[in-house]
Design a protein around this motif. Structure first.
Motif, mmCIF file in Angstrom:
data_model
loop_
_atom_site.group_PDB
_atom_site.id
_atom_site.type_symbol
_atom_site.label_atom_id
_atom_site.label_comp_id
_atom_site.label_asym_id
_atom_site.label_seq_id
_atom_site.Cartn_x
_atom_site.Cartn_y
_atom_site.Cartn_z
ATOM 1 N N ARG A 168 0.755 -1.218 0.309
ATOM 2 C CA ARG A 168 -0.016 0.111 0.055
ATOM 3 C C ARG A 168 0.935 1.296 -0.045
ATOM 4 O O ARG A 168 1.943 1.167 0.746
ATOM 5 N N SER A 169 0.550 2.184 -0.947
ATOM 6 C CA SER A 169 1.161 3.470 -0.875
ATOM 7 C C SER A 169 0.460 4.453 0.350
ATOM 8 O O SER A 169 -0.643 4.408 0.287
ATOM 9 N N LEU A 170 1.379 5.020 0.992
ATOM 10 C CA LEU A 170 1.080 5.570 2.333
ATOM 11 C C LEU A 170 0.937 7.235 2.206
ATOM 12 O O LEU A 170 1.588 7.666 1.587
ATOM 13 N N ASN A 171 -0.099 7.698 2.790
ATOM 14 C CA ASN A 171 -0.254 8.999 2.737
ATOM 15 C C ASN A 171 0.558 9.756 4.146
ATOM 16 O O ASN A 171 1.014 8.865 4.687
ATOM 17 N N HIS A 172 0.256 11.057 4.272
ATOM 18 C CA HIS A 172 1.040 11.566 5.485
ATOM 19 C C HIS A 172 0.659 10.868 6.620
ATOM 20 O O HIS A 172 1.514 10.750 7.497
ATOM 21 N N GLU A 173 -0.508 10.810 6.974
ATOM 22 C CA GLU A 173 -1.185 10.321 8.147
ATOM 23 C C GLU A 173 -0.628 8.843 8.493
ATOM 24 O O GLU A 173 -0.355 8.332 9.284
ATOM 25 N N GLN A 174 -0.798 7.973 7.295
ATOM 26 C CA GLN A 174 -0.334 6.563 7.239
ATOM 27 C C GLN A 174 1.121 6.511 7.592
ATOM 28 O O GLN A 174 1.462 5.590 8.226
ATOM 29 N N ARG A 175 1.908 7.455 6.900
ATOM 30 C CA ARG A 175 3.200 7.401 6.982
ATOM 31 C C ARG A 175 3.593 7.707 8.743
ATOM 32 O O ARG A 175 4.346 6.934 9.321
ATOM 33 N N CYS A 176 2.898 8.505 9.348
ATOM 34 C CA CYS A 176 3.009 8.739 10.644
ATOM 35 C C CYS A 176 2.848 7.595 11.503
ATOM 36 O O CYS A 176 3.746 7.002 12.450
ATOM 37 N N GLN A 177 1.672 6.693 11.136
ATOM 38 C CA GLN A 177 1.478 5.540 11.923
ATOM 39 C C GLN A 177 2.589 4.703 11.568
ATOM 40 O O GLN A 177 2.955 3.744 12.627
ATOM 41 N N GLU A 178 2.978 4.400 10.758
ATOM 42 C CA GLU A 178 3.903 3.327 10.019
ATOM 43 C C GLU A 178 5.301 3.656 10.861
ATOM 44 O O GLU A 178 6.133 2.970 11.578
ATOM 45 N N LEU A 179 5.712 4.933 10.741
ATOM 46 C CA LEU A 179 6.988 5.223 11.475
ATOM 47 C C LEU A 179 6.903 5.149 13.061
ATOM 48 O O LEU A 179 7.935 4.759 13.583
ATOM 49 N N ALA A 180 5.696 5.399 13.605
ATOM 50 C CA ALA A 180 5.612 5.094 14.888
ATOM 51 C C ALA A 180 5.598 3.718 15.387
ATOM 52 O O ALA A 180 6.278 3.478 16.267
ATOM 53 N N GLN A 181 5.031 2.871 14.417
ATOM 54 C CA GLN A 181 5.274 1.328 14.477
ATOM 55 C C GLN A 181 6.782 0.965 14.625
ATOM 56 O O GLN A 181 7.063 0.130 15.268
ATOM 57 N N LEU A 182 7.373 1.705 13.533
ATOM 58 C CA LEU A 182 8.758 1.199 13.426
ATOM 59 C C LEU A 182 9.755 1.505 14.512
ATOM 60 O O LEU A 182 10.673 1.079 14.945
ATOM 61 N N ASN A 209 3.658 8.657 18.215
ATOM 62 C CA ASN A 209 3.199 9.521 17.073
ATOM 63 C C ASN A 209 3.994 10.912 17.044
ATOM 64 O O ASN A 209 4.284 11.316 15.854
ATOM 65 N N ALA A 210 4.100 11.330 18.146
ATOM 66 C CA ALA A 210 4.856 12.827 18.084
ATOM 67 C C ALA A 210 5.982 12.433 17.616
ATOM 68 O O ALA A 210 6.644 13.476 17.079
ATOM 69 N N PHE A 211 6.918 11.439 18.076
ATOM 70 C CA PHE A 211 8.232 11.337 17.492
ATOM 71 C C PHE A 211 8.234 11.132 16.065
ATOM 72 O O PHE A 211 9.201 11.574 15.261
ATOM 73 N N ALA A 212 7.109 10.201 15.637
ATOM 74 C CA ALA A 212 7.130 10.000 14.266
ATOM 75 C C ALA A 212 7.086 11.311 13.531
ATOM 76 O O ALA A 212 7.562 11.650 12.256
ATOM 77 N N ASN A 213 6.140 12.327 13.802
ATOM 78 C CA ASN A 213 5.912 13.801 13.389
ATOM 79 C C ASN A 213 7.251 14.393 13.299
ATOM 80 O O ASN A 213 7.580 15.207 12.176
ATOM 81 N N SER A 214 7.783 14.169 14.442
ATOM 82 C CA SER A 214 9.328 14.850 14.633
ATOM 83 C C SER A 214 10.196 14.386 13.513
ATOM 84 O O SER A 214 10.818 15.182 12.817
ATOM 85 N N LEU A 215 10.240 13.126 13.281
ATOM 86 C CA LEU A 215 11.056 12.432 12.310
ATOM 87 C C LEU A 215 10.684 12.996 10.910
ATOM 88 O O LEU A 215 11.642 13.456 10.155
#
Length: 573
Positions: free
Chosen positions: A517-531, A550-556
């Protein structure tokens, strides 16, 4: 640039249609989700190895098609479609390749691969430890001028091998000279005395002997034949009968002109019978017994038959053997001159090869210094501040690839001596070295798409950040596809894809399938939070933990956006 990838019934993928963009494309997902399968599909469609296991269980065929956009001035931005179909059979699977819908060979597709895609996986690090591959990389870095010299060296080497082979053959012949020369000369003299000139002579002698042995019968038969055709006192001859027929037809033609063609035929027949009678009469008159000539013919026939039994079985083969003996004896007579000539040619060719190897060594040494500086500069930011790297070019016996041994020598720790790269570097250091190597080659490498399969495995923190920056810099000049577990790398992506492995129930049978699946901005935040956390969104222990991730993912993502603006290097026009 790879713009689209369609996959059907490949491994765990039943149906997938992916569209990639320019810049950095990353694929993330849980361990074992099948991220590398997507890259395996790219490898497959471009001529990689395939087995029946590549075809999805239950299917009889698999198909992968890739579209590449060619941005060269010659191509004018056209797209090339490359497809490969695997068909399951009793003895494994067979492949069908197509380029733009037309049948193609594996060699055609692999040549396309060299132009469009470079796949850097962990297995390539193993290849990097091999000295032959290190020499090949150095030569590529040296550019077209170096490769042209290497090609001339290969041609000189092949020519020298050819001349040395001829010299060895000649020396071997000289060793056999004392054993063979006497036999060859005896055979040559025997065949020469036979005066073999015409391969048809024996057949002609057979015919002449047949005639001489039956002179009396031929005379009698020719006389009877003459009487039958032309002149016979006791019976009417054929010529007389045709003469009467001609007279009758002449009278009939006066009443019916349609008989004229028949009259012509009879007249012609009469003329031919008369000619035949005269010729057979002359033949009989000229025949006479010649016992002396018959004896000569029989003696010659027996001699030639004996020659054929020894050197044949045909006279033509005996003549060919005589010619071969002549050449062999000439070679023996002139062997010393030929050997001296070949020795001079070998010496001159050896000198020419040595000069070519020297020119090649100079070019390699220049390229080695440049590659050392470039790689050291690329490796130092990858937590390898104290590394030492050297390209050792040392002389060896000339080969088709020149007279040099090329070794990459490496030391990552202060005070430690340089050693062979494959023996000294750890797995993580080899991965970083491979990435730095690709970065060093990016300016001279025409390949449009670089693919990295978990090149950042086993690293974290500052090293992972530097790898992310290096990949992004590469993506400014090439399209980059990267499988990663690193959130720092994933955050730098221009295009982010998540790979998911799911188990589905089809009746009583459970099937596993892979989705991308190609991820949009919100989905990318979720994926980065999981990583970052190592947990799925639904598995967080508390809302506070989820918010922190989620905050750390947004900061990334924010940090990555700033870095992207700082690092962006527009491609050269």
């Amino acid at each position: 640039m790879l713009v689209r990838l369609q996959i059907e019934n490949f491994a765990l993928i039943d149906d997938l249609d992916l569209k990639f963009g320019p810049g950095l494309n990353v694929l993330t997902g849980e361990t074992g989700a099948g991220k590398s399968i997507v890259l395996d599909a790219v490898d497959l469609v471009l001529g990689g190895k395939a087995s029946r296991r590549a075809i999805r269980t239950g299917a009889k065929r698999a198909r992968v098609e890739a579209w590449f956009e060619v941005n060269s001035p010659e191509a004018g931005g056209e797209a090339i479609a490359c497809s490969r179909e695997l068909l399951l059979g009793k003895r494994g699977c067979r492949s069908k390749y197509r380029l733009n819908g037309k049948g193609a060979s594996q060699r055609d597709v692999q040549q396309l691969r060299q132009q469009f895609v470079d796949i850097a996986a962990q297995g390539q690090a193993i290849q990097l430890a091999q000295m032959t591959h290190q020499r090949h990389l150095l030569d590529l870095y040296g550019g077209e001028a170096l490769l042209q010299i290497r090609q001339r060296v290969a041609q000189d080497y092949d020519r020298l091998q050819e001349l040395q082979g001829q010299l060895r053959d000649l020396q071997h012949q000289e060793q056999l000279r004392s054993q063979q020369e006497q036999l060859w000369r005896y055979q040559f003299e025997e065949l020469s005395r036979a005066e073999l000139r015409d391969s048809q002579e024996l057949e002609e002698l057979d015919r002449e002997a047949q005639r001489l042995n039956h002179v009396v019968e031929l005379q009698q038969q020719s006389y009877h034949l003459y009487q039958t055709l032309y002149d016979n006192d006791e019976e009417t001859a054929a010529a007389d009968l045709l003469g009467r027929a001609e007279t009758l037809l002449q009278e009939m033609v006066t009443y019916d002109s349609e008989l004229t063609p028949l009259l012509i035929l009879v007249t012609e027949a009469l003329v031919r019978v008369q000619e035949a009678g005269e010729q057979i009469n002359r033949y009989g008159d000229e025949l006479e017994a010649d016992p002396g000539r018959l004896q000569e013919v029989e003696a010659r026939r027996q001699h030639l038959k004996q020659i054929c039994r020894k050197y044949g079985p045909t006279l033509q083969e005996a003549i060919a053997h005589l010619e071969s003996l002549q050449q062999q004896l000439d070679d023996l007579d002139h062997g010393e001159q030929r050997r001296e000539s070949l020795e001079r040619d070998c010496q001159a060719q050896q000198q020419q090869l040595s000069q070519g190897c020297q020119q090649l060594r100079q070019r390699r040494q220049q390229a080695a210094h440049q590659l050392e500086a470039r790689l050291t500069m690329a490796l130092q930011p990858l937590a390898m501040d104290n590394l030492k790297f050297k390209v050792e070019v040392s002389p060896i016996e000339p080969t088709r690839w020149g007279g040099d041994r090329v070794r990459f020598l490496f030391s990552a720790n202060p005070g430690e001596p340089l050693g062979p790269l494959g023996e000294i570097a750890s797995g993580g250091e080899m991965s970083r070295f491979l990435l730095a190597l690709k970065a060093s080659f990016s300016e001279v490498d025409p390949v449009g798409t670089l693919i990295f399969d978990e090149i950042d495995v086993g690293v974290s923190g500052r090293v992972a950040s530097t790898i992310a920056e290096t990949l992004y810099r590469l993506s400014c000049h090439h399209q980059v596809l990267c499988v990663t577990h690193q959130p720092l790398v994933a955050a730098m992506a221009d295009h982010h894809f998540r790979v998911i492995k799911q188990a589905t129930q089809q009746g009583e049978t459970a099937r596993t399938r892979i989705e991308v699946r190609s991820l949009n901005h919100e989905q990318r935040c979720q994926e980065l939070a999981q990583l970052v956390s190592g947990q799925h969104q639904d598995d967080f222990d508390s809302s506070a933990t989820q918010e922190a991730a989620n905050a750390f993912a947004n900061s990334l993502l924010s940090r990555a956006e700033r870095l992207r603006r700082e690092l962006y290097q527009p491609p050269a026009p």
